[in-house]
Enzyme design. Structure first.
Site, short mmCIF file in Angstrom:
data_model
loop_
_atom_site.label_atom_id
_atom_site.label_comp_id
_atom_site.label_asym_id
_atom_site.label_seq_id
_atom_site.Cartn_x
_atom_site.Cartn_y
_atom_site.Cartn_z
N LYS A 172 -15.20 3.34 133.82
CA LYS A 172 -15.51 4.19 132.67
C LYS A 172 -16.30 5.43 133.08
O LYS A 172 -17.41 5.68 132.58
CB LYS A 172 -16.24 3.38 131.59
CG LYS A 172 -15.37 2.23 131.07
CD LYS A 172 -15.97 1.49 129.91
CE LYS A 172 -15.07 0.40 129.40
NZ LYS A 172 -14.90 -0.75 130.32
O1 LIG Z 1 -12.10 -0.66 129.46
C1 LIG Z 1 -12.10 -1.90 129.28
O2 LIG Z 1 -11.49 -2.63 130.03
C2 LIG Z 1 -12.72 -2.43 128.06
C3 LIG Z 1 -12.65 -1.64 126.94
C4 LIG Z 1 -12.93 -2.19 125.70
O3 LIG Z 1 -12.77 -1.56 124.66
N1 LIG Z 1 -13.39 -3.47 125.64
C5 LIG Z 1 -13.53 -4.26 126.75
O4 LIG Z 1 -13.90 -5.44 126.61
N2 LIG Z 1 -13.28 -3.72 127.99
C6 LIG Z 1 -13.50 -4.50 129.23
O5 LIG Z 1 -12.56 -5.57 129.26
C7 LIG Z 1 -13.15 -6.76 129.77
C8 LIG Z 1 -13.10 -7.81 128.67
O6 LIG Z 1 -13.56 -9.04 129.15
P1 LIG Z 1 -13.39 -10.43 128.35
O7 LIG Z 1 -13.93 -10.20 126.99
O8 LIG Z 1 -14.21 -11.37 129.17
O9 LIG Z 1 -11.92 -10.78 128.36
C9 LIG Z 1 -14.56 -6.36 130.21
O10 LIG Z 1 -14.51 -5.96 131.56
C10 LIG Z 1 -14.87 -5.17 129.35
O11 LIG Z 1 -15.80 -4.29 129.96
#
Ligand SMILES: O=C(O)c1cc(=O)[nH]c(=O)n1[C@@H]1O[C@H](COP(=O)(O)O)[C@@H](O)[C@H]1O
Length: 280
Positions: free
Chosen positions: A96
């Site tokens: 990001k």
């Molecule tokens: O850019 C991302 O990947 C991201 C954007 C977003 O809107 N929401 C989000 O959860 N993420 C990332 O996606 C992953 C989600 O992880 P889990 O919720 O464990 O499946 C994490 O690494 C977050 O930082």
């Protein structure tokens, strides 16, 4: 990797799963902690157990930066391991980033040249000149935050704003629309949270062909079938990320097998969706 190659991998594996490698030393199995580089060893076991079920891996750099130089070395070993052993996988550095042009160029070099990721996540807030340095890299992809999965997404991203083309659009819609005109915009993908499934139809009106990285299934409660119903295009156009629900399915000796079982559940669900969509 080109988006055509990514699409071919999706067809081959009948999967558009992205496994998130968000390694937290407090959550991984005890026996791994005794090894010299536990983060890398954990990732290696997860990747070996799931690589045939996923098309993409996404280490979030926060989980590596938190451990200083050691964490950065684990990240480097992880991306090298994927590139050497499974070169067909699409890799995402979830960092990001985004800054004034010359600084963005350095971020782009770090993730595209030094670490050799296929893509990096970038925040759009600083605009065109903060994103174009990333877009300048051939066959590399810049995944721009559009509508994120968290509740704070509604603080700014859905505020009504005005532009000539979209007089009453919400901010995330402006991000999608305006970024299409940037130099090398063919290298853009977008982040849209799975928790915002009802927004996908609107998003597809603005970016019908772009790949969308969709985090938020699993631990955050987003629904895969709903996202696909509104967001899938003729090239699938979706990479569905799940991190915690897969990699922490168990913290015992069987953690890799349990991670595989979770990934397999998602892959099977995706296969059914793909077969229904592409049956004729
Ligand atoms: O850019 C991302 O990947 C991201 C954007 C977003 O809107 N929401 C989000 O959860 N993420 C990332 O996606 C992953 C989600 O992880 P889990 O919720 O464990 O499946 C994490 O690494 C977050 O930082």
């Amino acid at each position: 990797m080109t988006t055509q190659q990514l699409f071919e991998q999706i067809q081959l594996k009948k999967s558009f799963l992205c496994v998130g490698l968000d390694v937290d030393l407090t959550k991984i199995p005890q026996h791994i902690l005794a090894l010299e580089d536990p983060i890398f060893e954990f990732n290696k076991a997860i990747i070996d157990a799931t690589h045939d079920l996923a098309v993409s891996y996404k280490p979030n750099t926060a989980f590596y930066e938190a451990y200083g130089i050691k964490g950065w070395i684990s990240l480097q070993k992880t991306i090298n391991y994927i590139n050497e052993n499974y070169p067909d996988l699409f890799t995402i550095a979830d960092a990001k980033r985004g800054d004034i042009g010359n600084t963005s160029s350095m971020y782009a070099k770090a993730f595209f040249e030094d670490l050799n990721f296929d893509s990096v996540t970038v925040a759009p807030y600083m605009g065109k000149d903060s994103v174009e340095p990333f877009l300048a890299f051939e066959n590399k992809h810049t995944i721009l935050l559009a509508l994120t999965s968290n509740t704070g997404a509604f603080d700014f991203q859905t505020l009504k704003s005005k532009s000539e083309k979209l007089p009453e659009a919400e901010l995330y819609q402006q991000v999608l629309e305006i970024s299409k005109n940037w130099t090398n915009s063919k290298n853009l993908m977008y982040v849209v949270g799975a928790t915002k499934a009802t927004y996908f139809s609107e998003i597809r009106k603005i970016v019908p062909d772009s790949f969308l990285l969709v985090p938020g299934v699993g631990a955050q409660g987003g629904n895969l079938a709903e996202v696909c119903a509104h967001g899938m295009n003729d090239q699938v156009g979706l990479l569905i990320n799940s991190s915690r629900a897969i990699i922490y399915a168990s913290n015992e000796l069987d953690f890799a097998d349990k991670a595989r079982a979770e990934a397999l559940k998602m892959q099977k669900e995706m296969q059914v969706i793909l077969e229904a969509k592409f049956s004729n």
